[in-house]
Write an enzyme that holds these catalytic residues in place. Structure first.
Site, PDB file in Angstrom:
ATOM      1  CB  SER A 142      -0.848  -0.016   1.273  1.00  0.00           C
ATOM      2  OG  SER A 142      -1.441   1.246   1.501  1.00  0.00           O
ATOM      3  CE1 TYR A 155      -4.516  -2.168   5.023  1.00  0.00           C
ATOM      4  CE2 TYR A 155      -3.318  -0.131   4.598  1.00  0.00           C
ATOM      5  CZ  TYR A 155      -4.034  -1.220   4.138  1.00  0.00           C
ATOM      6  OH  TYR A 155      -4.260  -1.366   2.782  1.00  0.00           O
TER       7      TYR A 155
HETATM    8  P1  NAD Z   1     -11.691  -6.212  -0.211  1.00  0.00           P
HETATM    9  O1  NAD Z   1     -12.300  -6.133   1.136  1.00  0.00           O
HETATM   10  O2  NAD Z   1     -12.488  -5.825  -1.414  1.00  0.00           O
HETATM   11  O3  NAD Z   1     -11.117  -7.688  -0.478  1.00  0.00           O
HETATM   12  C1  NAD Z   1     -10.373  -8.355   0.478  1.00  0.00           C
HETATM   13  C2  NAD Z   1     -10.630  -9.851   0.344  1.00  0.00           C
HETATM   14  O4  NAD Z   1      -9.804 -10.524   1.291  1.00  0.00           O
HETATM   15  C3  NAD Z   1     -12.076 -10.243   0.634  1.00  0.00           C
HETATM   16  O5  NAD Z   1     -12.589 -11.069  -0.403  1.00  0.00           O
HETATM   17  C4  NAD Z   1     -11.973 -11.016   1.952  1.00  0.00           C
HETATM   18  O6  NAD Z   1     -12.945 -12.055   2.080  1.00  0.00           O
HETATM   19  C5  NAD Z   1     -10.558 -11.579   1.861  1.00  0.00           C
HETATM   20  N1  NAD Z   1     -10.015 -11.948   3.162  1.00  0.00           N
HETATM   21  C6  NAD Z   1     -10.102 -11.263   4.335  1.00  0.00           C
HETATM   22  N2  NAD Z   1      -9.506 -11.967   5.314  1.00  0.00           N
HETATM   23  C7  NAD Z   1      -9.030 -13.105   4.750  1.00  0.00           C
HETATM   24  C8  NAD Z   1      -8.326 -14.231   5.260  1.00  0.00           C
HETATM   25  N3  NAD Z   1      -8.014 -14.328   6.557  1.00  0.00           N
HETATM   26  N4  NAD Z   1      -7.987 -15.213   4.395  1.00  0.00           N
HETATM   27  C9  NAD Z   1      -8.324 -15.151   3.089  1.00  0.00           C
HETATM   28  N5  NAD Z   1      -9.004 -14.111   2.558  1.00  0.00           N
HETATM   29  C10 NAD Z   1      -9.350 -13.115   3.380  1.00  0.00           C
HETATM   30  O7  NAD Z   1     -10.353  -5.337  -0.098  1.00  0.00           O
HETATM   31  P2  NAD Z   1      -9.365  -4.727  -1.197  1.00  0.00           P
HETATM   32  O8  NAD Z   1      -9.463  -3.263  -1.104  1.00  0.00           O
HETATM   33  O9  NAD Z   1      -9.515  -5.391  -2.498  1.00  0.00           O
HETATM   34  O10 NAD Z   1      -7.963  -5.128  -0.524  1.00  0.00           O
HETATM   35  C11 NAD Z   1      -7.113  -6.117  -1.049  1.00  0.00           C
HETATM   36  C12 NAD Z   1      -5.683  -5.805  -0.621  1.00  0.00           C
HETATM   37  O11 NAD Z   1      -5.313  -4.537  -1.155  1.00  0.00           O
HETATM   38  C13 NAD Z   1      -5.487  -5.709   0.883  1.00  0.00           C
HETATM   39  O12 NAD Z   1      -4.241  -6.280   1.222  1.00  0.00           O
HETATM   40  C14 NAD Z   1      -5.452  -4.216   1.122  1.00  0.00           C
HETATM   41  O13 NAD Z   1      -4.743  -3.891   2.277  1.00  0.00           O
HETATM   42  C15 NAD Z   1      -4.757  -3.763  -0.125  1.00  0.00           C
HETATM   43  N6  NAD Z   1      -4.923  -2.350  -0.447  1.00  0.00           N
HETATM   44  C16 NAD Z   1      -6.164  -1.845  -0.667  1.00  0.00           C
HETATM   45  C17 NAD Z   1      -6.280  -0.499  -0.991  1.00  0.00           C
HETATM   46  C18 NAD Z   1      -7.608   0.134  -1.255  1.00  0.00           C
HETATM   47  O14 NAD Z   1      -7.665   1.359  -1.308  1.00  0.00           O
HETATM   48  N7  NAD Z   1      -8.679  -0.607  -1.453  1.00  0.00           N
HETATM   49  C19 NAD Z   1      -5.143   0.311  -1.082  1.00  0.00           C
HETATM   50  C20 NAD Z   1      -3.893  -0.256  -0.847  1.00  0.00           C
HETATM   51  C21 NAD Z   1      -3.803  -1.585  -0.533  1.00  0.00           C
END
Ligand code: NAD
Length: 260
Positions: A142, A155
């Site tokens: 991130s 985080y």
């Molecule tokens: P999201 O909530 O849309 O998807 C996350 C997925 O992870 C979900 O399907 C959830 O069921 C799954 N999950 C949660 N706990 C789990 C576990 N213990 N085992 C297996 N699966 C699990 O979130 P997103 O925004 O797509 O985030 C995905 C990644 O991207 C994360 O690592 C997040 O930190 C990172 N990220 C997101 C953003 C953003 O702005 N959305 C920015 C930077 C980084």
């Protein structure tokens, strides 16, 4: 079809960024395993890909459960033939000031991001190291792998930690033809971020619009969210790059929020 014959295991692939990454890798010819704690959503995502003619399977997979990770990874190898690309992406967000942060919540965030990255890497390396066949491990970091924001201590600590794991893997993996990358998105409008908008508005005492405009996008160059495609295309670039030139590095995809 640059990834034809390759197998990708993507965690947290039933939603948001992971789902888009899985779909992009599949569109480039990879067979993909959609690994998620939400099996129903993982199955739906795998079905969507199969309808488009891609090879996909769903996996019931909690990244913090060592036995589930080991068995799930072995099932991917048995079913699809190997694991060539691991995208360790599953993640959650919990916001709170440090002095009020519940220890259980701290541990939950650290566990899903860091223990999950470690366990999935360890399980994948067992296959990637065999005969030095190699592979690519990509962590979803991130901008918070490089920057801090209030309320996000666990985080930010976890996302910084991924940089360390990736750097060690770059060094240990190189003799086995394994390389590592951290892809670091800015704010992407996924369920993880939608949930934060009202939470941050409450904690910071500002409106939801201000959270979006000032807190989330205030430091970008164009006031735009990072898109799912911005992130997935970066992963595809790294997954198809022919040499280890970039190993151990992070790639910030943030519309100018953080410039390295
Ligand atoms: P999201 O909530 O849309 O998807 C996350 C997925 O992870 C979900 O399907 C959830 O069921 C799954 N999950 C949660 N706990 C789990 C576990 N213990 N085992 C297996 N699966 C699990 O979130 P997103 O925004 O797509 O985030 C995905 C990644 O991207 C994360 O690592 C997040 O930190 C990172 N990220 C997101 C953003 C953003 O702005 N959305 C920015 C930077 C980084």
């Amino acid at each position: 079809m640059q990834l034809h014959g390759k197998v990708a295991l993507v965690t947290g692939a039933a939603s948001g960024i992971g789902k888009e990454i899985a779909s992009t890798l599949a569109a480039s010819g990879a067979a993909v395993a959609i690994a998620d704690i939400n099996l129903q959503a993982a199955q739906a995502a795998a079905e969507e890909l199969k309808i488009k003619g891609c090879q996909a399977m769903a996996l019931d997979f909690d990244v913090t459960d060592e036995a589930a990770v080991e068995q799930g990874t072995q099932l991917v190898v048995n079913t699809l033939g190997s694991v060539d690309i691991l995208v360790s992406n599953a993640g959650i967000q919990i916001v709170s000031p440090i002095d009020q942060f519940a220890y259980a919540d701290w541990r939950k965030v650290l566990s899903i991001h860091l223990d999950g990255a470690f366990l999935t890497t360890k399980a994948a390396l067992r296959h990637m190291y065999r005969n030095d066949r190699g592979g690519i491990v990509i962590y979803t970091g991130s901008v918070h792998s490089h920057e801090a924001s209030p309320l996000k201590s666990a985080y930010v600590a976890a996302k910084h930690g991924l940089l360390g794991l990736a750097k060690v893997l770059a060094k240990e993996g190189a003799p086995h033809n394994v390389r590592s990358h951290v892809v670091c998105p800015g704010f992407v409008r996924t369920p993880l971020v939608e949930k934060q908008i009202p939470e941050q508005a409450r904690e910071l005492g500002i409106s939801e619009e201000e959270v979006i405009k000032k807190v989330m996008l205030g430091q970008t160059v164009d006031g735009e969210f990072t898109t799912l495609q911005d992130v997935a295309q970066t992963v595809l670039f790294l997954a198809t790059f022919p040499t280890a030139a970039f190993t151990g590095q992070s790639f910030v995809v943030s519309h100018g929020w953080h410039m390295q």
